[in-house]
Every structure is written in structure tokens, then in C-alpha cells.
Design a protein around this motif. Sequence first.
Motif, PDB file in Angstrom:
ATOM      1  N   HIS A 550     -25.624   8.508  42.445  1.00 13.53           N
ATOM      2  CA  HIS A 550     -25.928   8.944  41.376  1.00 13.53           C
ATOM      3  C   HIS A 550     -25.075   7.831  40.597  1.00 13.53           C
ATOM      4  CE1 HIS A 550     -25.472  11.675  37.657  1.00 13.53           C
ATOM      5  NE2 HIS A 550     -24.334  11.266  37.767  1.00 13.53           N
ATOM      6  N   VAL A 551     -25.710   7.332  39.479  1.00 14.19           N
ATOM      7  CA  VAL A 551     -25.131   6.006  38.670  1.00 14.19           C
ATOM      8  C   VAL A 551     -25.234   6.489  37.368  1.00 14.19           C
ATOM      9  CG1 VAL A 551     -26.069   4.365  40.306  1.00 14.19           C
ATOM     10  CG2 VAL A 551     -27.504   5.135  38.637  1.00 14.19           C
ATOM     11  N   GLU A 552     -24.141   5.989  36.707  1.00 16.16           N
ATOM     12  CA  GLU A 552     -24.086   6.119  35.152  1.00 16.16           C
ATOM     13  C   GLU A 552     -23.934   4.804  34.293  1.00 16.16           C
ATOM     14  OE1 GLU A 552     -20.360   8.414  34.669  1.00 16.16           O
ATOM     15  OE2 GLU A 552     -21.254  10.330  35.559  1.00 16.16           O
ATOM     16  N   LEU A 553     -24.313   4.850  33.198  1.00 17.32           N
ATOM     17  CA  LEU A 553     -24.473   3.717  32.177  1.00 17.32           C
ATOM     18  C   LEU A 553     -22.933   3.356  31.813  1.00 17.32           C
ATOM     19  CD1 LEU A 553     -27.467   4.007  30.012  1.00 17.32           C
ATOM     20  CD2 LEU A 553     -27.047   2.139  31.638  1.00 17.32           C
ATOM     21  N   SER A 554     -22.570   2.070  31.788  1.00 12.84           N
ATOM     22  CA  SER A 554     -21.361   1.769  31.525  1.00 12.84           C
ATOM     23  C   SER A 554     -21.283   1.521  29.802  1.00 12.84           C
ATOM     24  CB  SER A 554     -20.731   0.424  31.745  1.00 12.84           C
ATOM     25  OG  SER A 554     -21.514  -0.581  31.431  1.00 12.84           O
ATOM     26  N   PRO A 555     -20.424   1.666  28.907  1.00 16.90           N
ATOM     27  CA  PRO A 555     -20.621   1.243  27.341  1.00 16.90           C
ATOM     28  C   PRO A 555     -21.264   0.006  27.082  1.00 16.90           C
ATOM     29  CG  PRO A 555     -18.613   2.351  27.799  1.00 16.90           C
ATOM     30  CD  PRO A 555     -19.033   1.944  29.345  1.00 16.90           C
ATOM     31  N   GLU A 556     -20.701  -1.098  28.057  1.00 17.58           N
ATOM     32  CA  GLU A 556     -21.267  -2.183  27.943  1.00 17.58           C
ATOM     33  C   GLU A 556     -22.719  -2.467  27.939  1.00 17.58           C
ATOM     34  OE1 GLU A 556     -16.945  -2.079  28.613  1.00 17.58           O
ATOM     35  OE2 GLU A 556     -18.643  -1.791  30.037  1.00 17.58           O
ATOM     36  N   ALA A 557     -23.214  -2.027  29.210  1.00 19.02           N
ATOM     37  CA  ALA A 557     -24.720  -2.090  29.515  1.00 19.02           C
ATOM     38  C   ALA A 557     -25.480  -1.214  28.460  1.00 19.02           C
ATOM     39  CB  ALA A 557     -24.812  -1.584  30.939  1.00 19.02           C
ATOM     40  N   GLU A 558     -24.951  -0.163  27.812  1.00 12.66           N
ATOM     41  CA  GLU A 558     -25.656   0.612  27.106  1.00 12.66           C
ATOM     42  C   GLU A 558     -25.806   0.079  25.631  1.00 12.66           C
ATOM     43  OE1 GLU A 558     -25.310   5.219  25.314  1.00 12.66           O
ATOM     44  OE2 GLU A 558     -23.904   4.737  26.640  1.00 12.66           O
ATOM     45  N   SER A 559     -24.554  -0.644  25.434  1.00 12.16           N
ATOM     46  CA  SER A 559     -24.820  -1.567  24.051  1.00 12.16           C
ATOM     47  C   SER A 559     -25.723  -2.506  23.942  1.00 12.16           C
ATOM     48  CB  SER A 559     -23.414  -1.911  23.947  1.00 12.16           C
ATOM     49  OG  SER A 559     -23.195  -2.992  22.760  1.00 12.16           O
ATOM     50  N   LEU A 560     -25.896  -3.419  25.239  1.00 15.05           N
ATOM     51  CA  LEU A 560     -26.737  -4.437  25.571  1.00 15.05           C
ATOM     52  C   LEU A 560     -28.270  -4.167  25.739  1.00 15.05           C
ATOM     53  CD1 LEU A 560     -26.446  -7.512  26.145  1.00 15.05           C
ATOM     54  CD2 LEU A 560     -26.941  -6.943  28.536  1.00 15.05           C
ATOM     55  N   ILE A 561     -28.436  -3.050  26.230  1.00 14.55           N
ATOM     56  CA  ILE A 561     -29.845  -2.169  26.234  1.00 14.55           C
ATOM     57  C   ILE A 561     -30.260  -2.074  24.791  1.00 14.55           C
ATOM     58  CG2 ILE A 561     -31.287  -0.554  27.223  1.00 14.55           C
ATOM     59  CD1 ILE A 561     -29.873  -0.530  29.538  1.00 14.55           C
ATOM     60  N   GLN A 562     -29.293  -1.433  24.151  1.00 17.93           N
ATOM     61  CA  GLN A 562     -29.629  -0.766  22.779  1.00 17.93           C
ATOM     62  C   GLN A 562     -30.000  -1.710  22.012  1.00 17.93           C
ATOM     63  OE1 GLN A 562     -26.548   1.849  21.073  1.00 17.93           O
ATOM     64  NE2 GLN A 562     -27.974   2.392  19.298  1.00 17.93           N
ATOM     65  N   GLY A 563     -28.913  -2.953  22.036  1.00 14.17           N
ATOM     66  CA  GLY A 563     -29.162  -4.001  21.133  1.00 14.17           C
ATOM     67  C   GLY A 563     -30.343  -4.670  21.115  1.00 14.17           C
ATOM     68  N   TYR A 564     -30.741  -4.963  22.473  1.00 11.87           N
ATOM     69  CA  TYR A 564     -32.432  -5.563  22.880  1.00 11.87           C
ATOM     70  C   TYR A 564     -33.342  -4.779  22.201  1.00 11.87           C
ATOM     71  CZ  TYR A 564     -36.337  -6.896  25.599  1.00 11.87           C
ATOM     72  OH  TYR A 564     -37.539  -7.304  25.950  1.00 11.87           O
ATOM     73  N   TYR A 565     -33.047  -3.439  22.661  1.00  7.82           N
ATOM     74  CA  TYR A 565     -34.398  -2.696  22.234  1.00  7.82           C
ATOM     75  C   TYR A 565     -34.503  -2.598  20.867  1.00  7.82           C
ATOM     76  CZ  TYR A 565     -36.865   1.633  21.441  1.00  7.82           C
ATOM     77  OH  TYR A 565     -37.707   2.431  21.039  1.00  7.82           O
ATOM     78  N   LEU A 566     -33.574  -2.529  19.888  1.00  5.89           N
ATOM     79  CA  LEU A 566     -33.578  -2.537  18.632  1.00  5.89           C
ATOM     80  C   LEU A 566     -34.165  -4.048  18.012  1.00  5.89           C
ATOM     81  CD1 LEU A 566     -30.675  -0.467  17.524  1.00  5.89           C
ATOM     82  CD2 LEU A 566     -33.101   0.071  17.424  1.00  5.89           C
ATOM     83  N   ALA A 567     -33.597  -4.933  18.414  1.00 11.00           N
ATOM     84  CA  ALA A 567     -33.739  -6.439  18.373  1.00 11.00           C
ATOM     85  C   ALA A 567     -35.593  -6.800  18.662  1.00 11.00           C
ATOM     86  CB  ALA A 567     -33.160  -7.245  18.775  1.00 11.00           C
ATOM     87  N   SER A 568     -35.617  -6.013  19.667  1.00 14.06           N
ATOM     88  CA  SER A 568     -37.329  -6.426  20.193  1.00 14.06           C
ATOM     89  C   SER A 568     -38.313  -5.660  19.136  1.00 14.06           C
ATOM     90  CB  SER A 568     -37.613  -6.106  21.623  1.00 14.06           C
ATOM     91  OG  SER A 568     -36.907  -6.991  22.423  1.00 14.06           O
ATOM     92  N   ARG A 569     -37.888  -4.541  18.905  1.00 14.83           N
ATOM     93  CA  ARG A 569     -38.617  -3.569  17.792  1.00 14.83           C
ATOM     94  C   ARG A 569     -38.899  -4.507  16.474  1.00 14.83           C
ATOM     95  NH1 ARG A 569     -40.311   1.420  18.804  1.00 14.83           N
ATOM     96  NH2 ARG A 569     -40.674   1.756  16.476  1.00 14.83           N
ATOM     97  N   ARG A 570     -37.760  -4.913  16.144  1.00 14.68           N
ATOM     98  CA  ARG A 570     -38.034  -5.717  14.819  1.00 14.68           C
ATOM     99  C   ARG A 570     -38.718  -7.204  15.122  1.00 14.68           C
ATOM    100  NH1 ARG A 570     -31.979  -4.952  13.201  1.00 14.68           N
ATOM    101  NH2 ARG A 570     -32.065  -2.618  12.087  1.00 14.68           N
ATOM    102  N   VAL A 571     -38.579  -7.743  16.342  1.00 11.91           N
ATOM    103  CA  VAL A 571     -39.347  -9.086  16.407  1.00 11.91           C
ATOM    104  C   VAL A 571     -40.778  -8.753  16.772  1.00 11.91           C
ATOM    105  CG1 VAL A 571     -39.596 -10.941  17.937  1.00 11.91           C
ATOM    106  CG2 VAL A 571     -37.433 -10.423  17.096  1.00 11.91           C
ATOM    107  N   ARG A 572     -41.225  -7.866  17.680  1.00 19.52           N
ATOM    108  CA  ARG A 572     -42.596  -7.522  18.243  1.00 19.52           C
ATOM    109  C   ARG A 572     -43.094  -6.392  17.361  1.00 19.52           C
ATOM    110  NH1 ARG A 572     -43.888  -9.573  23.042  1.00 19.52           N
ATOM    111  NH2 ARG A 572     -41.848 -10.491  24.223  1.00 19.52           N
ATOM    112  N   ARG A 573     -43.587  -6.762  16.055  1.00 19.11           N
ATOM    113  CA  ARG A 573     -44.376  -6.027  15.263  1.00 19.11           C
ATOM    114  C   ARG A 573     -45.328  -6.915  14.470  1.00 19.11           C
ATOM    115  NH1 ARG A 573     -40.873  -2.595  13.093  1.00 19.11           N
ATOM    116  NH2 ARG A 573     -42.273  -1.886  11.686  1.00 19.11           N
TER     117      ARG A 573
END
Length: 680
Positions: A550-573
Motif C-alpha cells: 500500500h503506497v501513498e503519495l508524498s507532498p513533493e511527488a504530488e506537487s511535481l505531478i500536478q505541476g507537470y500536468y497543468l504545464a502540459s495542458r497549457r503547452v499541448r493545446r
Amino acid sequence: MHREIQKMREVALVYLDRSGGLQKFMQDCKKYSDSKQSYAVYRFIISINPSDIAELDATLGNYILHNPIQAAQIFQSVCFIAIKTLSIIEQLQTEAQISILLKPTHLPPLPSYVLNLAAFPFNYTSQRFYMSEGIAIAMGIVTKYTQGARFLCTEETCQFSKGFRYIRVHLPGATESATVRNDFVCGLCSSPLQEDMKFRVLGDKQIVEMIDAKVLNALKGYSNDKSHFRIQTFTVFLRDELANKMKIGNHYKIIGIPACVQNGLQATACIEINSIQLCKPSGPSFVSDNFKYLLSLTASSCWRFTAILANIFASEVVPPGTYNTLKLAILLSLVQTCEKENADYLDLLTVATDTLVIDRLLNYSLCLLPRGIRHPPYSDIFPSVSKDKHGTGSASIQACSAVLAKGGICYIGDLASYKKDKLELLQSVLESRTTTVFIPGKKYGEEVDQQVTISLQTNFWSYVDSSSKKHIQKDNFLIGQMDMSLIPPNLVDGFGLLIHNEFPSGQQSSPLVHHTLKKAIHPEAMLYKVSQQFRMQDYEEFILFAKNLHVELSPEAESLIQGYYLASRRVRRDSTHGSTLSASALKILISLSKAHAKLSLRKKVLEEDALIAILFLESSLTLKHGKSALCIAPNPLFPFDLNDENSLQQRDSYLIQCHHQLLKFIGAYGPGIHVNTNEE
């Protein structure tokens, strides 16, 4: 004999009192008494622990195990006397009105109590309890059957033309005609008996086809198991409170009484189930010493352990060091399998020209899971409906590859070999993880149409031949984009990962050719030392252990994933369709990150795990849509061969540079997102 039966009745009463069964029986009686309605049959369920009974009285314990129908009559007498003595149910008139169902909690763990349809002779006439286990592969809809009926003598002057003298109840293995028909005669005057329809008691009935779990070994694409065995389906009947207690595709342990049901000229071996227990897979609580030693050697880096795992994985099929990206993706998908709804699924679509090798590699990997199913092209991937073969005329839902692969992998082979309607259905399943089966009422003797929704808890693997002549070549491709015109774009997006396996200038072809030739000459030979150190069985245990973490996301990993996702949505459009990043991309990122943490035997997802997930997804997006502002190498996870300690150190340095590049990308295109940097 009468004295022995009387003693067993006394023991039965003592057991009911001590086990709490008497209290439950009184509560059940109160429900009947409160209704103030006169029933033909009063049905009671009594839970039995054979061990406790045997300790009280060995004779009764033996009677319950080997003569359960006669044993039920002993409890029937005890219950009738209790009701009459305590005046609980005033409406009850005769002992025949009481129907007792004994439900054993377990049976002795001895071979003679295990049902084996392959053994000869199969003693289905014994009518005693057996235990068995298997997978539900077909399930009928719930229908009605006659649980009990009251008959009266047609001769008005006969004393049995009134009252409850003639009561017929269902017995294990009995057909409907055994309970209700028009040729019964009075035992006193030999006049015909007629049913009193007002007192007919109906119950629910469901027919389920089960098969031994060993059948899963036969449905794998590749196996080291050379043993031969005979597998036969068997029919089970679920009645009353047990109806709808099974789900298609699940593995169950059952206890019941076997019988032989005659349907015309055919005789079918079946089991009347008394108790059901769901079998939940339990992985090993350990990994092999070689994996532990490798983990300790690579403790200084969060990336090395999984890199070495991928590098040496499947050395029986491909040489170490080849197809590392695909092998790492396979391992991540394997550990991200479970039997939970709304799980983090990880589907895999591979594009390659050497499809024969890819097919062998995927087939081999299936065998690392208990539920790895290779879909045969001549059957249905998803559930279908057919007419029940037991003569009821009702609908039966048939299992399929996707259902049998529950909690595992369903490998559907070449995606280009399926027609448009199958691909559309696959796309719908990938989006919702459910499929709906439509049952037309007119066709199956029902008043209304029905729709049954079935949950599909499996990862899907497939491949596409990039050298196929069906591809329509286009000139307007973006940098890094692949021609995927053969497959609908939405279906490609439905797969979590798109992997391309092309090697520049054929640099990996030579080791593969040597491997293939050596295997052809010596099929059983271990060509590499790692094949002996890390055997297939070791990988099986490792995968089963890792997938249950059973694994859980660390705050650092969550922040990195969220940052990449939002940045990619803005770039890839683009101006027409908006963002080309699918809504499921965030789920895929989280699933990949958790999978890499599991594969590293960690319980917390770190930034390093999130980076691997982002590189995987970005590589997949590049193949679909072309390169973005986050410019990554064609093979971002394994840019060079892993031969020694120095190459592992070089890869770590490269991934650290990728991490810095990712942070700059997020800072530039994801304003408002805070991520930790080394400077901070």
C-alpha cells in the motif's frame, strides 16, 4: 436405532443451545409468528460447525457429514418439538411443514471431502457434503422455483382432504417435477392428490457454471508447467438467500451436496450449494534473498534497483539489456494489478516492427500473475449472453477473457486484427472499466428487458505492427510523432502507456539473433547467469509481494505531478480541440508513480518515482502528438546501455538533469505551481 436417534436429537438441542443457534431459531420463529399467516412450509437455516458437533457426539457429527438429508430430519424434529412446547408458531400443524437447511462452516481437510470431477468413479449418489473451489464462468439470471407445496386428497371423505399431511419440499438435486406434479396419490385411500395453489411457496434459484482454477494455466500464453490435466465445468445451484451471492469471474470455495439432474436424455452433475466463501488472493510475505541483496546494493539511488530489474527481466525470452523501456513498463503494469474497483489501472500498447519478439515477451510476462489471460482471437473479449443449457430457457451470462483476468492482465494481441465495433467497445471499457450486457426479455422468457453491468478489474495489453501496409502514410507529422492512423485516436488515448520499440541503426539486433539461434538449438538451456540467480519463480513471488504494497503519495511527488500536468495542458493545446492532454493523464501519472514505488519496494511515492512516471507519459505523448516544450530524448528512460556501475551512475546523473529540466518547464509554463528546487 430409535434410541440412537433420540440421543442425537438431545445432542442437537444441546449444540443449538451452546452455539447460539437456538436464539437465532427463536428469532426466525418470531418473524413467522408475527405475520399471523399460515404457511405450507416454515424454512429455517441452521449453521453447523462439524468439529464442535463431533466433540459433543461423534455419531451425530458423522451423520451430518455423510447423511446430511437424514441429519436435517433430526434437527427438524428438535425444532418442531421446541415450537410446540413453547407455543411459538400457533399456525404450525405438522412436522412435515418444517424445512431445515444445514449450513456447515467447513469440512474436514481430508481428500475424501474434496470434490474431484476428474476422479473415477464420481460418487454423485452419496448425497453427502463435499467441498470444492473454482471460478464462476457463467451465470444465469435469477428465476423462481417451488420451495414447498401443500397437497390435499381429492376424496372429500378422506381425513387427508384437509390439514397439512401432504407437504412436499425441495431436496438437493430434485427437479421441479419432483416437488410439484399431478400424479401423486393418497397413501390412505389411493385417491389422486391435488395441490392447494394458495399455499405454494416460491423461492429464488440461480444456475452458475464453475470451473477449476487450474484452467487459468491453460489460458496463459506461455508456461513452464508441462503437466497435463483434465478440466470440466460443473453446475452449481444457488437457492434463496444465496442467489446473487456470486459474481462472474470470482474465485470461490463452496460446500454442497452433489446430485445428478436429468434433462431429457442428458444427465448433468451438479452441486446444491449450502455455503459460499470468496477466495481472496494472498501474496507471499517475502522476496527472494537475491532480490534483497540487489536492493541493498542499490540503496544509494532511487532509480538503480528498478533499472537493473528491467535490464535482466525475461532473460529466457530476450537478452539482458534489450527492450528495457518495454520491460520496465511491463513490470510497472504487473505490480499495478488488483481486484479493487476504481483501482489505479495501467494499460499498455506497444508499437513495433518485431511483433513476434514482442508477442513472446508479453506472453512470458503474463505467467508471472495467477490471472494472466491471453485472449484467443476466436472468442469474445467481453461478456456475452446465451440461452441456459439446463433447459430453463432463461439467459446465461458467459464469462470472457476480460472477466477471467480479474485482478490480472488481459492480453488481447494485435489491435489491428479487431473490427471497428470491437475497438469501440474496448475504448468504452478502458474509459469506464465496466461493460453492460443486454438481455432481451422476449427471447429469454422474461416480461421485461434487463441490463446487467459488469465491472472489469484488469489491465489490458496489446500491440500494433508499425510495419503494417494498412497504415496510411502522411507527410504532416510533427517531430517525434508516430503514424497511428490505423487505430482510432481515442482508443490510443485509452491506453495508459504507448511504447515504441525501434532500435536506432539496428544496434540491438545482433544479441537478439544470437539469443534466438541458441534457444532454437538448446530450448531448455540457461543462456545467462542472471537466469539462474533470478528465476521465473523469484519474479512471480516478487511481483505478488510488490503488488500488495500500500503506497501513498508524498507532498513533493504530488506537487511535481500536478505541476507537470497543468504545464502540459497549457503547452499541448491547439485552437481547434483545446488541450490534447486527455483527462485520464493525471490518473495515469499517479498510477505510474505508485507502480514505480511498489517496484522499488517503497511505501511512499517520492519525487524520483514521479519523475519516471512523467518521462514515461511524456514519451507516450510525444509518440501521439509530437514533441512539446519539455524536449526529451527519444529513449528518455534508458538513453544508453547498462553494463556496469559506471553506466548506472551515468544514468543517475542523466535523470537528475531531467529533473532540473522538468522544474524549469513547470516554472515557465505552470505559473502558480510551487515545486521544491535544490536552490531552495
